[in-house]
Design a protein around this motif. Structure first.
Motif, PDB file in Angstrom:
ATOM      1  N   TYR A 121       6.714   1.563   8.501  1.00 58.90           N
ATOM      2  CA  TYR A 121       6.152   2.313   9.837  1.00 58.90           C
ATOM      3  C   TYR A 121       4.500   2.441   9.472  1.00 58.90           C
ATOM      4  O   TYR A 121       3.967   2.142  10.422  1.00 58.90           O
ATOM      5  N   ALA A 122       4.229   3.135   8.172  1.00 57.69           N
ATOM      6  CA  ALA A 122       3.096   3.369   7.857  1.00 57.69           C
ATOM      7  C   ALA A 122       1.972   2.044   7.668  1.00 57.69           C
ATOM      8  O   ALA A 122       1.087   1.954   8.203  1.00 57.69           O
ATOM      9  N   ALA A 123       2.729   1.217   6.964  1.00 58.25           N
ATOM     10  CA  ALA A 123       1.864  -0.152   6.863  1.00 58.25           C
ATOM     11  C   ALA A 123       1.808  -1.020   8.142  1.00 58.25           C
ATOM     12  O   ALA A 123       0.520  -1.547   8.294  1.00 58.25           O
ATOM     13  N   MET A 124       2.554  -0.765   9.172  1.00 53.49           N
ATOM     14  CA  MET A 124       2.173  -1.378  10.393  1.00 53.49           C
ATOM     15  C   MET A 124       1.071  -0.831  11.009  1.00 53.49           C
ATOM     16  O   MET A 124       0.247  -1.364  11.657  1.00 53.49           O
ATOM     17  N   ILE A 125       1.004   0.406  11.029  1.00 51.06           N
ATOM     18  CA  ILE A 125      -0.022   1.182  11.771  1.00 51.06           C
ATOM     19  C   ILE A 125      -1.477   1.031  10.874  1.00 51.06           C
ATOM     20  O   ILE A 125      -2.503   0.859  11.602  1.00 51.06           O
ATOM     21  N   THR A 126      -1.330   0.983   9.707  1.00 54.98           N
ATOM     22  CA  THR A 126      -2.718   0.649   8.917  1.00 54.98           C
ATOM     23  C   THR A 126      -3.125  -0.690   9.038  1.00 54.98           C
ATOM     24  O   THR A 126      -4.202  -1.104   9.015  1.00 54.98           O
ATOM     25  N   GLU A 170       0.825  -1.247   0.040  1.00 50.21           N
ATOM     26  CA  GLU A 170       0.029   0.140  -0.150  1.00 50.21           C
ATOM     27  C   GLU A 170       0.822   1.203   0.063  1.00 50.21           C
ATOM     28  O   GLU A 170       0.377   2.455  -0.450  1.00 50.21           O
ATOM     29  N   TYR A 171       2.028   1.337   0.540  1.00 50.49           N
ATOM     30  CA  TYR A 171       3.019   2.337   0.601  1.00 50.49           C
ATOM     31  C   TYR A 171       4.121   2.289   0.084  1.00 50.49           C
ATOM     32  O   TYR A 171       4.812   3.304  -0.244  1.00 50.49           O
ATOM     33  N   GLU A 172       4.618   0.986  -0.436  1.00 50.72           N
ATOM     34  CA  GLU A 172       6.012   0.872  -1.039  1.00 50.72           C
ATOM     35  C   GLU A 172       6.067   1.755  -2.416  1.00 50.72           C
ATOM     36  O   GLU A 172       5.097   1.543  -3.220  1.00 50.72           O
ATOM     37  N   GLY A 173       7.005   2.325  -2.629  1.00 48.55           N
ATOM     38  CA  GLY A 173       7.299   3.478  -3.884  1.00 48.55           C
ATOM     39  C   GLY A 173       6.401   4.879  -3.643  1.00 48.55           C
ATOM     40  O   GLY A 173       6.498   5.637  -4.525  1.00 48.55           O
ATOM     41  N   LYS A 174       5.472   5.125  -2.580  1.00 49.50           N
ATOM     42  CA  LYS A 174       4.693   6.107  -2.520  1.00 49.50           C
ATOM     43  C   LYS A 174       5.558   7.240  -1.484  1.00 49.50           C
ATOM     44  O   LYS A 174       5.160   8.376  -1.303  1.00 49.50           O
ATOM     45  N   LEU A 175       6.549   6.784  -0.633  1.00 52.11           N
ATOM     46  CA  LEU A 175       7.190   7.694   0.140  1.00 52.11           C
ATOM     47  C   LEU A 175       8.625   7.585   0.037  1.00 52.11           C
ATOM     48  O   LEU A 175       9.255   6.767  -0.609  1.00 52.11           O
ATOM     49  N   PRO A 176       9.286   8.664   0.382  1.00 46.13           N
ATOM     50  CA  PRO A 176      10.780   8.682   0.269  1.00 46.13           C
ATOM     51  C   PRO A 176      11.606   7.986   1.093  1.00 46.13           C
ATOM     52  O   PRO A 176      11.034   7.633   2.172  1.00 46.13           O
ATOM     53  N   GLU A 177      12.410   7.218   0.708  1.00 47.27           N
ATOM     54  CA  GLU A 177      13.232   6.058   1.476  1.00 47.27           C
ATOM     55  C   GLU A 177      14.529   6.078   1.655  1.00 47.27           C
ATOM     56  O   GLU A 177      15.064   6.645   0.369  1.00 47.27           O
ATOM     57  N   THR A 178      15.095   6.039   2.502  1.00 45.42           N
ATOM     58  CA  THR A 178      16.517   5.589   2.906  1.00 45.42           C
ATOM     59  C   THR A 178      16.666   4.401   3.532  1.00 45.42           C
ATOM     60  O   THR A 178      16.213   4.392   4.657  1.00 45.42           O
ATOM     61  N   PRO A 179      17.214   3.237   2.834  1.00 45.90           N
ATOM     62  CA  PRO A 179      17.040   1.966   3.777  1.00 45.90           C
ATOM     63  C   PRO A 179      17.980   2.103   4.864  1.00 45.90           C
ATOM     64  O   PRO A 179      18.937   2.929   5.082  1.00 45.90           O
ATOM     65  N   TYR A 180      17.427   1.384   6.022  1.00 44.18           N
ATOM     66  CA  TYR A 180      17.812   1.268   7.347  1.00 44.18           C
ATOM     67  C   TYR A 180      18.815   0.174   7.541  1.00 44.18           C
ATOM     68  O   TYR A 180      18.042  -0.942   7.377  1.00 44.18           O
ATOM     69  N   THR A 181      20.042   0.243   7.573  1.00 48.97           N
ATOM     70  CA  THR A 181      20.937  -0.897   7.510  1.00 48.97           C
ATOM     71  C   THR A 181      21.456  -1.304   8.834  1.00 48.97           C
ATOM     72  O   THR A 181      22.033  -2.393   8.995  1.00 48.97           O
TER      73      THR A 181
END
Length: 508
Positions: free
Chosen positions: A287-292, A261-272
């Motif tokens: 984070y957004a998908a967990m809450i939804t 639902e959110y992948e590719g729609k929000l700016p991202e920097t991978p957390y390594t």
């Protein structure tokens, strides 16, 4: 013929019929059923910020079901968790005692599993409801006593428990086991260390690099299913369903069907990795998908309650255990989501962002839809409030700090709360009290090493300075003195959680 001229025997029969006739008529009518005690579904998120849901201002995360209960119920704008971290906050909720009087005052872990326990026979809201005819169940994260301790949920008033006992185990949402009552239930998940880094030679943008940090059985799905079963199994009895989900507490982990639902729609920097918890390729989307997905669980409960014709008999509560995770902890980005809203700081802090949390209460037919309350309320208030709403006001124990706000929920006015007190003997040692719009804060009461505690009292006027950015203590010494005295009165020393700057006579 007039009645007085009838023969004596006939007069007796007429009199008898006049008595029996109303009884016969009433017997033919169904007698009114006694009012059912309301069910309570208490849904508590983990590290969810004040503005992490739509009805409290969130713009990037979809929470349609949470927003719906706000439209259909009452939203509280000044509700406070019991503490700025998990275990002591939940202790305040369970016992009705604020953090200056409660048994658990910090997130102390005890080996081999679990946190510092509630003492045996603690008077909890679950125990009191259980004693008054409720079936009680807890589903999610407990954190108030390990499986072999006095604090385990089945010994603290719960009939049913499914989920994590220990907060540390809950740092992985794909664990190798959960607790099913007192039984350790193995899950089809690989063992995953809670604090790892992506290998140096791995491609941080390749989804395959993160496969080692996931599993098959997602714990929030499992305990949500058990909660739904609990509702079905107890539809004919009043029940208290405590749902302390681990979402959105890190690690950032969510099944792919929700991530899409959110992948590719929000700016991202991978957390390594490297700042606690597990790596994640798309931390914003996760984070957004967990809450939804959590919102979806609430929606399923709403739908089931309606299907079972229990809507008028069920109180829904939605809130959080404390403020949002600190910025960049485990890949979180609470600044991006504006998780704390207008408030200062977040989890671990006694400023507003660490303890002011979203609260929504829905009771169809009883609570005015689309209503808002600015009454100052706290976790300690839930014990007396739920007992009053369930018709068990006489069961409220003496010696608690909570004040029922049942009247507020039902549309009546209550006197202003005299004060709201909090202390936290960790993260430097902190203390705060609120009286009206005045809030006093003390920081650095337990400094490291040989440094002396800082006893300075900061003072904020929350009416004009909601962000707690301007200390006005020098301008109002009389207010500072008053609040200082109140803070001194509200602290009772704890052997388990010493707080030297407050424990020593005259040190305040």
């Amino acid at each position: 013929m007039p009645k007085h001229l009838l023969p004596r025997r006939l007069r007796f029969l007429v009199a008898l019929l006049s008595v029996l006739s109303p009884l016969c008529i009433n017997a033919a009518e169904p007698s009114p059923m006694p009012l059912r005690k309301p069910n309570v579904i208490f849904f508590i998120a983990d590290d969810l910020g004040y503005a992490d849901v739509g009805c409290f201002g969130q713009k990037k995360i979809h929470t349609p079901n949470i927003d719906r209960i706000a439209t259909e119920g009452m939203k509280f704008t000044q509700h406070y968790s019991g503490s700025p971290v998990c275990a002591p906050s939940r202790c305040v909720l369970m016992t009705g005692k604020h953090s200056g009087h409660s048994a658990v005052r910090d997130n102390r872990e005890l080996k081999p599993e679990g946190q510092f326990p509630l003492p045996a026979n603690t008077i909890t809201v679950a125990r009191l409801l259980q004693q008054n005819g409720y079936i009680t169940g807890a589903f999610g994260k407990w954190g108030l006593g390990g499986p072999e301790s006095s604090g385990k949920p089945l010994d603290q008033g719960f009939t049913r428990f499914f989920g994590y006992n220990c907060q540390r185990v809950a740092h992985n949402l794909f664990p190798t086991y959960l607790w099913d009552d007192n039984h350790r239930l193995a899950l089809d998940n690989p063992p995953i260390g809670e604090d790892q880094k992506l290998p140096a030679d791995a491609d941080s943008n390749d989804p395959a690099s993160y496969k080692a940090f996931t599993g098959k059985s997602y714990a929030p799905d499992l305990y949500a299913e058990q909660a739904l079963r609990f509702i079905r199994d107890n539809k004919d009895h009043p029940f208290f369903l405590f749902f302390p989900t681990i979402v959105p507490h890190v690690a950032l982990q969510v099944p792919e069907d929700s991530l899409k639902e959110y992948e590719g729609k929000l700016p991202e920097t991978p957390y390594t990795g490297g700042k606690g918890y597990l790596p994640n390729r798309t931390p914003h989307a996760a984070y957004a998908a967990m809450i939804t997905r959590m919102d979806r669980d609430l929606g399923r409960m709403l739908a089931l309650i309606k299907e079972l014709n229990l809507d008028d008999d069920t109180i829904f509560v939605f809130t959080s255990d404390n403020g949002p995770a600190p910025q960049d902890m485990g890949g979180t980005d609470t600044k991006f989501f504006n998780s704390s809203g207008p408030f200062r700081s977040g989890k671990t802090s006694i400023y507003e962002g660490g303890m002011r949390i979203p609260l929504i209460v829905r009771w169809h037919g009883k609570i005015q839809p689309n209503s808002t309350s600015d009454r100052v309320t706290g976790f300690e208030d839930w014990l007396p409030t739920l007992l009053e709403l369930s018709g068990n006001k006489k069961s409220v124990p003496t010696g608690i700090d909570g004040l029922s706000f049942a009247s507020t929920l039902l549309g009546e006015k209550l006197p202003e709360r005299p004060f709201l007190y909090r202390e936290f003997p960790a993260y430097g040692g902190q203390q705060a009290i609120r009286v009206g719009n005045w809030k006093a804060v003390r920081q650095h009461l337990k400094p490291k090493g040989n440094a002396k505690p800082n006893l300075h009292i900061e003072l904020y006027d929350l009416q004009t300075d909601i962000a707690e950015s301007h200390d006005v203590s020098d301008e109002h010494p009389d207010i500072v003195t008053k609040l200082d005295n109140l803070m001194r009165e509200q602290h009772i020393p704890s052997k388990a959680f010493p707080f030297p700057a407050l424990d020593k006579p005259g040190s305040n």
